[in-house]
Design an enzyme around this catalytic site. Structure first.
Site, PDB file in Angstrom:
ATOM      1  N   GLU A  17      35.063  60.198   8.723  1.00  0.00           N
ATOM      2  CA  GLU A  17      35.664  58.937   8.579  1.00  0.00           C
ATOM      3  C   GLU A  17      36.080  58.474   7.270  1.00  0.00           C
ATOM      4  OE1 GLU A  17      36.360  56.629  11.110  1.00  0.00           O
ATOM      5  OE2 GLU A  17      34.384  57.032  11.738  1.00  0.00           O
ATOM      6  N   ASP A  20      41.177  60.742   6.742  1.00  0.00           N
ATOM      7  CA  ASP A  20      42.510  61.060   7.512  1.00  0.00           C
ATOM      8  C   ASP A  20      43.588  61.006   6.345  1.00  0.00           C
ATOM      9  OD1 ASP A  20      41.905  58.153   7.564  1.00  0.00           O
ATOM     10  OD2 ASP A  20      43.381  58.205   9.261  1.00  0.00           O
ATOM     11  N   SER A  51      50.986  41.470  30.177  1.00  0.00           N
ATOM     12  CA  SER A  51      49.712  42.302  30.164  1.00  0.00           C
ATOM     13  C   SER A  51      48.506  41.053  30.612  1.00  0.00           C
ATOM     14  CB  SER A  51      49.403  42.255  28.676  1.00  0.00           C
ATOM     15  OG  SER A  51      48.018  42.723  28.651  1.00  0.00           O
ATOM     16  N   SER A 110      42.505  49.949  21.345  1.00  0.00           N
ATOM     17  CA  SER A 110      43.327  49.455  22.511  1.00  0.00           C
ATOM     18  C   SER A 110      44.550  49.634  22.322  1.00  0.00           C
ATOM     19  CB  SER A 110      42.769  48.309  22.543  1.00  0.00           C
ATOM     20  OG  SER A 110      43.086  47.365  21.885  1.00  0.00           O
ATOM     21  N   SER A 111      45.145  49.470  20.805  1.00  0.00           N
ATOM     22  CA  SER A 111      46.469  49.586  20.380  1.00  0.00           C
ATOM     23  C   SER A 111      47.203  50.938  20.770  1.00  0.00           C
ATOM     24  CB  SER A 111      46.592  49.372  18.833  1.00  0.00           C
ATOM     25  OG  SER A 111      45.971  50.371  18.261  1.00  0.00           O
ATOM     26  N   ASP A 155      43.982  57.847  16.315  1.00  0.00           N
ATOM     27  CA  ASP A 155      43.925  57.264  17.660  1.00  0.00           C
ATOM     28  C   ASP A 155      44.864  57.779  18.571  1.00  0.00           C
ATOM     29  OD1 ASP A 155      42.204  55.932  15.989  1.00  0.00           O
ATOM     30  OD2 ASP A 155      43.445  53.970  16.126  1.00  0.00           O
TER      31      ASP A 155
HETATM   32  P1  ADP Z   1      41.897  48.213  18.438  1.00  0.00           P
HETATM   33  O1  ADP Z   1      43.168  49.194  18.416  1.00  0.00           O
HETATM   34  O2  ADP Z   1      40.625  48.855  17.600  1.00  0.00           O
HETATM   35  O3  ADP Z   1      41.626  47.690  19.741  1.00  0.00           O
HETATM   36  P2  ADP Z   1      43.843  46.721  17.042  1.00  0.00           P
HETATM   37  O4  ADP Z   1      44.187  45.590  15.998  1.00  0.00           O
HETATM   38  O5  ADP Z   1      44.413  48.269  16.280  1.00  0.00           O
HETATM   39  O6  ADP Z   1      42.372  46.898  17.371  1.00  0.00           O
HETATM   40  O7  ADP Z   1      44.855  46.482  18.261  1.00  0.00           O
HETATM   41  C1  ADP Z   1      44.639  45.380  19.210  1.00  0.00           C
HETATM   42  C2  ADP Z   1      46.024  44.943  19.265  1.00  0.00           C
HETATM   43  O8  ADP Z   1      46.542  45.487  20.295  1.00  0.00           O
HETATM   44  C3  ADP Z   1      45.721  43.543  20.244  1.00  0.00           C
HETATM   45  O9  ADP Z   1      45.474  42.411  19.363  1.00  0.00           O
HETATM   46  C4  ADP Z   1      47.087  43.369  20.791  1.00  0.00           C
HETATM   47  O10 ADP Z   1      48.009  43.027  20.206  1.00  0.00           O
HETATM   48  C5  ADP Z   1      47.326  44.683  21.137  1.00  0.00           C
HETATM   49  N1  ADP Z   1      46.909  45.410  22.656  1.00  0.00           N
HETATM   50  C6  ADP Z   1      46.102  46.256  22.899  1.00  0.00           C
HETATM   51  N2  ADP Z   1      45.630  46.390  24.147  1.00  0.00           N
HETATM   52  C7  ADP Z   1      46.373  45.500  24.773  1.00  0.00           C
HETATM   53  C8  ADP Z   1      46.553  44.964  25.917  1.00  0.00           C
HETATM   54  N3  ADP Z   1      46.148  45.585  27.249  1.00  0.00           N
HETATM   55  N4  ADP Z   1      47.634  43.968  26.364  1.00  0.00           N
HETATM   56  C9  ADP Z   1      48.296  43.417  25.281  1.00  0.00           C
HETATM   57  N5  ADP Z   1      47.920  43.736  23.998  1.00  0.00           N
HETATM   58  C10 ADP Z   1      47.111  44.736  23.714  1.00  0.00           C
HETATM   59 MG    MG Z   2      44.111  49.984  16.967  1.00  0.00          MG
END
Ligand code: ADP
Ligand code: MG
Length: 361
Positions: A17, A20, A51, A110-111, A155
């Site tokens: 951690e 990187d 979405s 999720s991004s 990621d």
């Molecule tokens: P993490 O990657 O840890 O989940 P981030 O802040 O890097 O957090 O990314 C989250 C953002 O990515 C959300 O606020 C949104 O803008 C976008 N995002 C991720 N998944 C989706 C989805 N399934 N639909 C729409 N936007 C998404």
């Molecule tokens: Mg992210």
């Protein structure tokens, strides 16, 4: 509308951690949680997206995509098309519908899952035939330049390159990767991910400050990065830089030790290294917080073999390595500790090392 469906997973980092940006090693694995996109090519040079996780439809010409545009969530998928086109690849218009998602903002990436599912869709639909490393690079560029979020490549590498039953050893010095066997269930264990559901506001500024400290330490020592140094090499650093550099150097060494143990089939023995990683992030790097420290302490009290914060810190999630017969006890102990401290109820899930991104249909 669908011409096809593609999925890409979230990830969690087992160890390695805040190294990187210092030429270090990290060891993420892919989760079963995944983001699914339906996609269809268009011949009018437009990009549309909606979405289930966000409201509204985005509709713009490919030529309108660029740094900061479109704003909001659609910057992630649109940015991927922009980055592929900027690299000279013949990508045209695309309709994207995101139907299923990795939990947003929980530190599970999720991004990157969204970016990587779209990158794979574009690669397939436009017959690019790009290696996954090139797709990962386009996703990183999308996030850095179009969205404007400073992230490394961990990621995206995990989402595109991970395989089931393995963690992905990523060497950020040269971008090389290796699959390391990691199947906790086969060893009677599970990885618990404890999402504290807090994110303290100092996170962004502190990230920049740590990064700057690590770069300053390397400059003071006259080396391009801290990779390859020992703690003894750090003794002449100023008192404010020394603990920061010590975290980086010891954390890189811990990743090496964990990988050696996993290669040797000694999975349960990595517990103390997870504990040591957490102590280093808390004491030397100062990126933990009360909720993360409590999650880690309570997990151990409930019977975890080891636990640590994962991700950038100041909130987000912790991971714990737990014998299967202690899962209930650990979960209960963590929940009780959070309730007693007056913290929000954490979200707790098990994480099974899962496959990387792929086409579903
Ligand atoms: P993490 O990657 O840890 O989940 P981030 O802040 O890097 O957090 O990314 C989250 C953002 O990515 C959300 O606020 C949104 O803008 C976008 N995002 C991720 N998944 C989706 C989805 N399934 N639909 C729409 N936007 C998404
Ligand atoms: Mg992210």
């Amino acid at each position: 509308m669908t011409a096809g469906r593609w999925a890409a997973p979230g990830r969690v980092n087992l160890i390695g951690e805040h190294v990187d940006y210092a030429g270090g090693l990290c060891l993420p694995f892919a989760l079963a949680e995944r983001t699914v996109v339906e996609a269809r090519p268009r011949d009018d040079g437009r990009f549309t997206a909606r979405s289930t996780a966000e409201t509204g439809t985005v509709d713009l010409a490919l030529d309108e995509i660029g740094p900061g545009a479109p704003a909001g969530w659609a910057g992630y998928p649109a940015g991927v098309l922009w980055a592929l086109r900027a690299a000279g690849h013949p990508v045209g218009g695309l309709d994207v519908v995101v139907t299923d998602t990795v939990p947003l903002g929980a530190g599970l990436s999720s991004s990157a899952a969204l970016e990587c599912a779209v990158a794979l869709a574009a690669d397939d639909l436009y017959g690019l035939g790009l290696p996954r490393t090139a797709l990962a690079a386009a996703c990183v560029r999308a996030e850095n330049e179009v969205v404007g979020a400073q992230t490394g490549g961990m990621d995206q590498a995990a989402a595109l390159l991970a395989t089931a039953g393995h963690a992905l050893l990523l060497d950020t010095r040269d971008g090389s990767t290796r699959q390391v066997p990691f199947a906790p269930a086969d060893a009677g264990l599970a990885v618990l991910v404890i999402d504290t559901r807090v994110r303290h506001h100092l996170a962004d500024g502190q990230y920049g400050a740590r990064r700057a400290a690590v770069e300053k330490a390397a400059a003071a020592l006259g080396v391009p990065s801290l990779r390859g140094l020992d703690v003894a090499d750090l003794r002449d650093l100023d008192a404010d830089l020394l603990p920061r550099a010590r975290h980086v150097v010891t954390e890189i060494a811990r990743v090496g030790e964990v990988v050696a143990l996993l290669d040797a089939g000694r999975l349960p023995a990595i517990g103390p290294l997870l504990d040591a990683s957490h102590a280093s992030l808390r004491d030397d790097y100062a990126v933990s917080c009360a909720e993360l420290d409590l999650a880690v302490a309570a997990a151990r009290e409930g019977g975890a073999l080891g636990a640590r914060m994962t991700g950038g810190g100041f909130g987000g999630s912790a991971v714990a390595l737990v014998p299967l017969d202690r899962l209930d006890a650990v979960t209960r102990t963590v929940r009780a500790a959070f309730a007693a401290a007056g913290h929000r109820e954490p979200t707790i899930r098990t994480a099974e090392p899962s496959e990387g991104a792929r086409r579903l249909s």
